[in-house]
Structure formats: structure tokens, C-alpha cells
Motif scaffolding. Structure first.
Motif, PDB file in Angstrom:
ATOM      1  N   UNK A 114       0.838  -1.205   0.000  1.00 14.80           N
ATOM      2  CA  UNK A 114       0.000   0.000   0.000  1.00 14.80           C
ATOM      3  C   UNK A 114       0.869   1.250   0.000  1.00 14.80           C
ATOM      4  N   UNK A 115       1.958   1.176   0.737  1.00 16.78           N
ATOM      5  CA  UNK A 115       2.877   2.315   0.769  1.00 16.78           C
ATOM      6  C   UNK A 115       3.486   2.554  -0.607  1.00 16.78           C
TER       7      UNK A 115
ATOM      8  N   UNK B 144      -8.490   1.677  -2.276  1.00 16.01           N
ATOM      9  CA  UNK B 144      -9.666   1.660  -1.406  1.00 16.01           C
ATOM     10  C   UNK B 144      -9.273   1.354   0.038  1.00 16.01           C
ATOM     11  N   UNK B 145      -8.335   0.420   0.207  1.00 13.78           N
ATOM     12  CA  UNK B 145      -7.852   0.100   1.552  1.00 13.78           C
ATOM     13  C   UNK B 145      -7.122   1.298   2.169  1.00 13.78           C
ATOM     14  N   UNK B 146      -6.353   2.003   1.343  1.00  9.30           N
ATOM     15  CA  UNK B 146      -5.617   3.184   1.817  1.00  9.30           C
ATOM     16  C   UNK B 146      -6.596   4.271   2.260  1.00  9.30           C
TER      17      UNK B 146
ATOM     18  N   UNK C 131      -9.658   8.984   4.137  1.00 13.92           N
ATOM     19  CA  UNK C 131      -9.689   9.838   2.949  1.00 13.92           C
ATOM     20  C   UNK C 131     -10.816   9.397   2.023  1.00 13.92           C
ATOM     21  N   UNK C 132     -11.226  10.313   1.147  1.00 15.17           N
ATOM     22  CA  UNK C 132     -12.284   9.952   0.197  1.00 15.17           C
ATOM     23  C   UNK C 132     -11.840  10.027  -1.257  1.00 15.17           C
TER      24      UNK C 132
ATOM     25  N   UNK D  19      -3.046  13.606   3.415  1.00 15.82           N
ATOM     26  CA  UNK D  19      -3.046  13.023   4.752  1.00 15.82           C
ATOM     27  C   UNK D  19      -1.748  12.266   5.014  1.00 15.82           C
ATOM     28  N   UNK D  20      -1.286  11.524   4.008  1.00  9.87           N
ATOM     29  CA  UNK D  20      -0.055  10.745   4.166  1.00  9.87           C
ATOM     30  C   UNK D  20       1.150  11.646   4.404  1.00  9.87           C
ATOM     31  N   UNK D  21       1.225  12.768   3.675  1.00  4.41           N
ATOM     32  CA  UNK D  21       2.328  13.707   3.892  1.00  4.41           C
ATOM     33  C   UNK D  21       2.245  14.320   5.284  1.00  4.41           C
ATOM     34  N   UNK D  22       1.026  14.686   5.706  1.00  4.38           N
ATOM     35  CA  UNK D  22       0.837  15.304   7.016  1.00  4.38           C
ATOM     36  C   UNK D  22       1.289  14.373   8.132  1.00  4.38           C
TER      37      UNK D  22
END
Length: 212
Positions: A149-150, A181-183, A189-190, A198-201
Motif C-alpha cells: 500500500x505504501x 480503497x484500503x488506503x 480519505x475519500x 493526509x499521508x504527507x501530514x
């Protein structure tokens, strides 16, 4: 005098806010916008001190508008005023450059103080949003996503399409969609944009493009 722009797609909400600020001798509402694109245009033309920004608006949404203002070099401070306090709204808005985040059920005096604080370059968060951000900081982010996923999210952040991600990782496009979808579910997130923000934050993604 604090120069203010009010951006909200509901005329009744705009009128109520403008009427409220009209009673404050320290605030002058210099413009109103019904969507993010109009808010950006007015902010660049009128150079307000603060933009009071809704998030969910037709056309250009609030997060995109905040991003566009930052990219255009606007010095206006953006104070989000919305009904949504979920991670998928809060984190992208803060990551895009919002100086504050309030909910529409905030008391009148709190909103007036928040506008003054924003004009003074101070950050303002509603108690619910502050608590949510604290919980996010305390959550060990690296454990949220699987290694695959990453990888998928890293390539998405670099601008790759689902097909390009599939090609690089030697998986099918359907598998890429499943991973996304899993992420989304894990990050609250949508869509792709909010997932990347969100990932960067949360420190899940490093700066710069992924290596081959």
C-alpha cells in the motif's frame, strides 16, 4: 481594520456571517464568494487579511482554493469554517495551508476572536479538531499501511495513474484500485488527493519522487 472575504456556497450563510461582522468595527467584509475559484480570484484582487473558507463547495472546493492561494503567493490567512471535522477534511485543509479550522457551531464570540487571531498570524483550531490532530500525532503512522500500500501511495503521490502504478509494480489495475480503497479507509480519505495530503501530514510519505 481587518479586511475579510467570506466564501460559502450558501447565500443564507454568507448573509448571516456578513451581518455578524458588520457589527464589528474592527472587521470590514470586502468580498463574498460562492465557490473556491471565486474566492481565489477575489483574494488576489482585493488582498484581504483573512479569507473565511467553507470546504464543500461546487466547482472548486475549499482545499483546492487554499492550495491555489498558496501557489499564487497570497498573503491572506485562510480560516476554515465548516460543518465537517473528519480526518478526510481536517488534515488536507491543514496540509494545504489553512491557518485555522473552526466548525459552524462555534459561538459568535469564538469566531470573531478566531478572525482576529488569524489576522495576527496565529493558528486557531476548534477543540474537536485539536483533539483529532493530537490523536493522529500519537498514532504510529508507519504501521497504518502495508508495504505494498505504501508503494502504491508513493507512486500516486508522484502523479502516476492507476495503469502506470500497475505497470511499475507488476500488478493489475484492479489490484491497484483495491489497494487504494484500503488506503482511503485507513487514512480516512475519500479520494487520491486527500489520501496523499493526509499521508504527507502524518509522515507516511517522504519528500521527492520514488526511486525506480
Amino acid at each position: 481594520m481587518i479586511r475579510l472575504i467570506v466564501a460559502d456556497d450558501h447565500p443564507v450563510v454568507r448573509d448571516g456571517l456578513i451581518g455578524m461582522f458588520a457589527a464589528d468595527p474592527d472587521v470590514e467584509v470586502v468580498g463574498e464568494a460562492a465557490d473556491g475559484a471565486e474566492a481565489v480570484r477575489l483574494a488576489m484582487a482585493l488582498r484581504p487579511d483573512v479569507v473565511l473558507m467553507d470546504l464543500r463547495m461546487p466547482g472548486t472546493d475549499g482545499v483546492t482554493a487554499i492550495t491555489d492561494l498558496a501557489a499564487a503567493g497570497s498573503t491572506a490567512r485562510v480560516l476554515v469554517l465548516t460543518t465537517y471535522d473528519t480526518d478526510s477534511y481536517v488534515l488536507p485543509a491543514i496540509a494545504a495551508g489553512a491557518t485555522g479550522y473552526l466548525l459552524k457551531d462555534a459561538p459568535r464570540d469564538d469566531l470573531l476572536r478566531a478572525v482576529r487571531a488569524a489576522a495576527n498570524h496565529e493558528s486557531v483550531l476548534s477543540p474537536a479538531v485539536a483533539a483529532r490532530l493530537m490523536n493522529r500525532v500519537r498514532t504510529p503512522a508507519p504501521a497504518l499501511l502495508t508495504p505494498r500500500e505504501h508503494e502504491v501511495l508513493t507512486w500516486v503521490a508522484a502523479g502516476a495513474t492507476n495503469r502506470e502504478v500497475a505497470t511499475r509494480l507488476l500488478i493489475s489495475e484492479a489490484t491497484v484500485k483495491t489497494h487504494l480503497l484500503n488506503i482511503y479507509a485507513k487514512l480516512g480519505a475519500n479520494d487520491r488527493t486527500s489520501a496523499v495530503a493526509t499521508a504527507f501530514t502524518r509522515g507516511l510519505l517522504p519528500p521527492g519522487p520514488p526511486g525506480d
